[in-house]
Design a protein around this motif. Structure first.
Motif, PDB file in Angstrom:
ATOM      1  N   GLY A  37       1.008  -1.083  -0.227  1.00 48.14           N
ATOM      2  CA  GLY A  37      -0.029  -0.609  -0.213  1.00 48.14           C
ATOM      3  C   GLY A  37       1.193   1.532   0.106  1.00 48.14           C
ATOM      4  N   ASP A  38       1.605   1.249   0.934  1.00 46.40           N
ATOM      5  CA  ASP A  38       2.692   2.351   1.220  1.00 46.40           C
ATOM      6  C   ASP A  38       3.442   3.116  -0.372  1.00 46.40           C
ATOM      7  OD1 ASP A  38       1.911   2.691   3.524  1.00 46.40           O
ATOM      8  OD2 ASP A  38       4.171   1.335   4.555  1.00 46.40           O
ATOM      9  N   LEU A  39       3.556   1.873  -1.294  1.00 43.09           N
ATOM     10  CA  LEU A  39       4.436   1.216  -2.841  1.00 43.09           C
ATOM     11  C   LEU A  39       3.528   2.445  -3.442  1.00 43.09           C
ATOM     12  CD1 LEU A  39       6.275   1.010  -4.468  1.00 43.09           C
ATOM     13  CD2 LEU A  39       5.889  -1.320  -4.655  1.00 43.09           C
ATOM     14  N   LEU A  40       2.315   1.743  -3.792  1.00 39.99           N
ATOM     15  CA  LEU A  40       1.242   2.195  -4.485  1.00 39.99           C
ATOM     16  C   LEU A  40       1.020   3.123  -4.243  1.00 39.99           C
ATOM     17  CD1 LEU A  40      -0.996  -1.110  -4.408  1.00 39.99           C
ATOM     18  CD2 LEU A  40       0.717   0.127  -6.424  1.00 39.99           C
ATOM     19  N   ARG A  41       1.316   3.616  -3.255  1.00 40.44           N
ATOM     20  CA  ARG A  41       0.530   5.359  -2.960  1.00 40.44           C
ATOM     21  C   ARG A  41       1.770   5.826  -3.375  1.00 40.44           C
ATOM     22  NH1 ARG A  41      -1.952   3.204   1.717  1.00 40.44           N
ATOM     23  NH2 ARG A  41       0.127   2.955   3.033  1.00 40.44           N
ATOM     24  N   ALA A  42       3.220   6.105  -2.903  1.00 42.06           N
ATOM     25  CA  ALA A  42       4.036   6.517  -3.926  1.00 42.06           C
ATOM     26  C   ALA A  42       4.028   6.903  -5.404  1.00 42.06           C
ATOM     27  CB  ALA A  42       5.538   5.497  -3.183  1.00 42.06           C
ATOM     28  N   LEU A  43       3.463   5.815  -5.878  1.00 38.79           N
ATOM     29  CA  LEU A  43       3.103   5.534  -7.399  1.00 38.79           C
ATOM     30  C   LEU A  43       1.980   6.432  -7.351  1.00 38.79           C
ATOM     31  CD1 LEU A  43       4.294   1.780  -7.926  1.00 38.79           C
ATOM     32  CD2 LEU A  43       5.691   3.865  -8.333  1.00 38.79           C
ATOM     33  N   ALA A  44       1.349   7.000  -6.997  1.00 39.29           N
ATOM     34  CA  ALA A  44       0.156   7.615  -6.505  1.00 39.29           C
ATOM     35  C   ALA A  44       0.214   9.181  -7.897  1.00 39.29           C
ATOM     36  CB  ALA A  44      -1.375   7.348  -5.867  1.00 39.29           C
ATOM     37  N   ALA A  45       1.298   9.816  -7.296  1.00 40.99           N
ATOM     38  CA  ALA A  45       0.544  11.288  -8.211  1.00 40.99           C
ATOM     39  C   ALA A  45       1.397  11.185 -10.066  1.00 40.99           C
ATOM     40  CB  ALA A  45       1.630  11.417  -7.573  1.00 40.99           C
ATOM     41  N   ARG A  48       4.974  11.468 -10.748  1.00 40.98           N
ATOM     42  CA  ARG A  48       5.732  11.054  -9.955  1.00 40.98           C
ATOM     43  C   ARG A  48       4.960   9.436 -10.685  1.00 40.98           C
ATOM     44  NH1 ARG A  48       4.293  12.118  -4.420  1.00 40.98           N
ATOM     45  NH2 ARG A  48       2.971  11.304  -4.034  1.00 40.98           N
ATOM     46  N   ILE A  49       4.745   9.593 -11.461  1.00 38.97           N
ATOM     47  CA  ILE A  49       4.438   8.429 -12.540  1.00 38.97           C
ATOM     48  C   ILE A  49       5.213   8.690 -13.620  1.00 38.97           C
ATOM     49  CG2 ILE A  49       2.438   7.356 -14.643  1.00 38.97           C
ATOM     50  CD1 ILE A  49       0.406   7.943 -12.208  1.00 38.97           C
ATOM     51  N   ALA A  50       5.173   9.995 -13.950  1.00 38.84           N
ATOM     52  CA  ALA A  50       5.931  10.273 -15.641  1.00 38.84           C
ATOM     53  C   ALA A  50       7.071   9.985 -15.422  1.00 38.84           C
ATOM     54  CB  ALA A  50       5.716  11.999 -15.701  1.00 38.84           C
ATOM     55  N   ILE A  51       8.093  10.619 -13.990  1.00 44.90           N
ATOM     56  CA  ILE A  51       9.330  10.239 -13.109  1.00 44.90           C
ATOM     57  C   ILE A  51       9.147   8.282 -14.092  1.00 44.90           C
ATOM     58  CG2 ILE A  51      10.746  10.273 -11.898  1.00 44.90           C
ATOM     59  CD1 ILE A  51       9.473  13.055 -11.173  1.00 44.90           C
ATOM     60  N   VAL A  52       8.769   7.986 -13.339  1.00 45.99           N
ATOM     61  CA  VAL A  52       9.032   6.281 -13.591  1.00 45.99           C
ATOM     62  C   VAL A  52       9.268   6.096 -14.685  1.00 45.99           C
ATOM     63  CG1 VAL A  52       8.141   4.188 -13.329  1.00 45.99           C
ATOM     64  CG2 VAL A  52       8.223   5.352 -11.154  1.00 45.99           C
ATOM     65  N   LEU A  53       8.235   6.792 -15.679  1.00 46.20           N
ATOM     66  CA  LEU A  53       8.128   6.422 -17.210  1.00 46.20           C
ATOM     67  C   LEU A  53       9.596   6.817 -17.736  1.00 46.20           C
ATOM     68  CD1 LEU A  53       4.049   7.410 -17.994  1.00 46.20           C
ATOM     69  CD2 LEU A  53       5.313   5.325 -18.195  1.00 46.20           C
ATOM     70  N   VAL A 103      15.123   1.194  -9.024  1.00 50.95           N
ATOM     71  CA  VAL A 103      15.633   0.113  -8.263  1.00 50.95           C
ATOM     72  C   VAL A 103      15.064  -1.545  -8.426  1.00 50.95           C
ATOM     73  CG1 VAL A 103      14.915  -0.250  -5.862  1.00 50.95           C
ATOM     74  CG2 VAL A 103      15.637   2.020  -5.915  1.00 50.95           C
ATOM     75  N   ASP A 104      13.962  -0.928  -9.218  1.00 49.75           N
ATOM     76  CA  ASP A 104      13.781  -2.591  -9.744  1.00 49.75           C
ATOM     77  C   ASP A 104      12.708  -2.258 -11.180  1.00 49.75           C
ATOM     78  OD1 ASP A 104      12.719  -5.012 -10.230  1.00 49.75           O
ATOM     79  OD2 ASP A 104      12.095  -5.295  -7.838  1.00 49.75           O
ATOM     80  N   GLU A 105      13.154  -2.399 -12.159  1.00 51.43           N
ATOM     81  CA  GLU A 105      11.847  -3.369 -13.172  1.00 51.43           C
ATOM     82  C   GLU A 105      10.692  -3.271 -13.138  1.00 51.43           C
ATOM     83  OE1 GLU A 105      11.427  -1.360 -17.577  1.00 51.43           O
ATOM     84  OE2 GLU A 105      12.897  -1.538 -16.001  1.00 51.43           O
ATOM     85  N   HIS A 106      10.283  -3.902 -12.542  1.00 50.45           N
ATOM     86  CA  HIS A 106       9.359  -4.093 -11.627  1.00 50.45           C
ATOM     87  C   HIS A 106       8.002  -3.440 -11.673  1.00 50.45           C
ATOM     88  CE1 HIS A 106      10.944  -8.586 -11.392  1.00 50.45           C
ATOM     89  NE2 HIS A 106      10.145  -8.796 -11.874  1.00 50.45           N
ATOM     90  N   VAL A 111       3.702   0.799 -13.356  1.00 50.64           N
ATOM     91  CA  VAL A 111       3.199   1.964 -13.237  1.00 50.64           C
ATOM     92  C   VAL A 111       2.741   1.843 -15.367  1.00 50.64           C
ATOM     93  CG1 VAL A 111       4.039   4.435 -14.527  1.00 50.64           C
ATOM     94  CG2 VAL A 111       4.155   3.204 -12.116  1.00 50.64           C
ATOM     95  N   VAL A 112       3.209   0.993 -16.140  1.00 52.55           N
ATOM     96  CA  VAL A 112       3.720   0.970 -17.474  1.00 52.55           C
ATOM     97  C   VAL A 112       2.001   0.360 -17.572  1.00 52.55           C
ATOM     98  CG1 VAL A 112       3.669  -0.194 -19.606  1.00 52.55           C
ATOM     99  CG2 VAL A 112       5.706   1.408 -18.475  1.00 52.55           C
ATOM    100  N   ASP A 113       1.227  -0.858 -17.050  1.00 53.74           N
ATOM    101  CA  ASP A 113       0.851  -1.639 -16.966  1.00 53.74           C
ATOM    102  C   ASP A 113      -1.059  -0.403 -16.358  1.00 53.74           C
ATOM    103  OD1 ASP A 113       1.864  -3.542 -17.687  1.00 53.74           O
ATOM    104  OD2 ASP A 113       2.393  -5.152 -15.790  1.00 53.74           O
ATOM    105  N   ALA A 114      -0.524   0.111 -15.296  1.00 54.28           N
ATOM    106  CA  ALA A 114      -1.566   0.963 -14.984  1.00 54.28           C
ATOM    107  C   ALA A 114      -2.267   2.362 -16.337  1.00 54.28           C
ATOM    108  CB  ALA A 114      -1.170   1.455 -13.586  1.00 54.28           C
ATOM    109  N   VAL A 115      -1.440   2.646 -16.658  1.00 51.29           N
ATOM    110  CA  VAL A 115      -1.370   3.845 -17.613  1.00 51.29           C
ATOM    111  C   VAL A 115      -2.416   3.148 -19.190  1.00 51.29           C
ATOM    112  CG1 VAL A 115      -0.420   5.217 -19.606  1.00 51.29           C
ATOM    113  CG2 VAL A 115       0.586   5.279 -16.951  1.00 51.29           C
ATOM    114  N   ALA A 116      -1.424   1.735 -19.287  1.00 49.67           N
ATOM    115  CA  ALA A 116      -2.141   0.680 -20.259  1.00 49.67           C
ATOM    116  C   ALA A 116      -3.232   0.641 -19.956  1.00 49.67           C
ATOM    117  CB  ALA A 116      -1.325  -0.718 -20.914  1.00 49.67           C
ATOM    118  N   HIS A 117      -4.299   0.622 -18.763  1.00 56.82           N
ATOM    119  CA  HIS A 117      -5.556  -0.149 -18.939  1.00 56.82           C
ATOM    120  C   HIS A 117      -6.314   1.105 -18.604  1.00 56.82           C
ATOM    121  CE1 HIS A 117      -8.711  -1.615 -16.566  1.00 56.82           C
ATOM    122  NE2 HIS A 117      -8.739  -0.737 -15.844  1.00 56.82           N
TER     123      HIS A 117
END
Length: 122
Positions: A37-45, A48-53, A103-106, A111-117
């Motif tokens: 849950g903490d991880l998903l909250r960190a990815l929720a903005a 931050r999604i754009a940074i990961v991409l 840190v990890d390609e997973h 993020v990619v799967d969420a955007v594609a969805h």
């Protein structure tokens, strides 16, 4: 195909070789669920999604992220702190700059799967 009471129905996970039985989440330790849950909250903005991409393509320093995303440097730095504290990115100092990488390609797959969805649902 008929399933008997002893059969285990499994979902395949596209980006992982692991398979989880249906309902396996209910048996996971609460600490793991809390951390997820903490991880998903960190990815929720969105930023931050754009940074990961962006970091999925290759490592970048802050000014490269500012240029690529058109977001002010203090805001990029703030979002990088959140991602770093969540274990999503790692920063390494190169002279006067800090270069960030995933840190990890997973994490990029999440993020990619969420955007594609979302794009498929439109």
């Amino acid at each position: 195909m008929e399933h008997t009471a002893g059969d285990t129905v499994e979902h395949s996970v596209e980006h992982s070789s692991e398979r989880l039985p249906v309902g396996a989440g209910a048996h996971r330790p609460s600490a793991a669920m809390s951390a997820a849950g903490d991880l998903l909250r960190a990815l929720a903005a969105p930023v931050r999604i754009a940074i990961v991409l962006e970091l999925r393509e290759h490592e970048r320093c802050v000014h490269e992220l500012v240029e690529a995303l058109g977001v002010a440097q203090p805001l990029i730095s703030q979002h990088l702190r959140v991602l770093k504290s969540a274990g999503v990115v790692h920063g390494e100092r190169h002279g006067r700059e800090v270069v960030y990488r995933l840190v990890d390609e997973h994490l990029a797959h999440i993020v990619v799967d969420a955007v594609a969805h979302v794009e498929e649902a439109r």
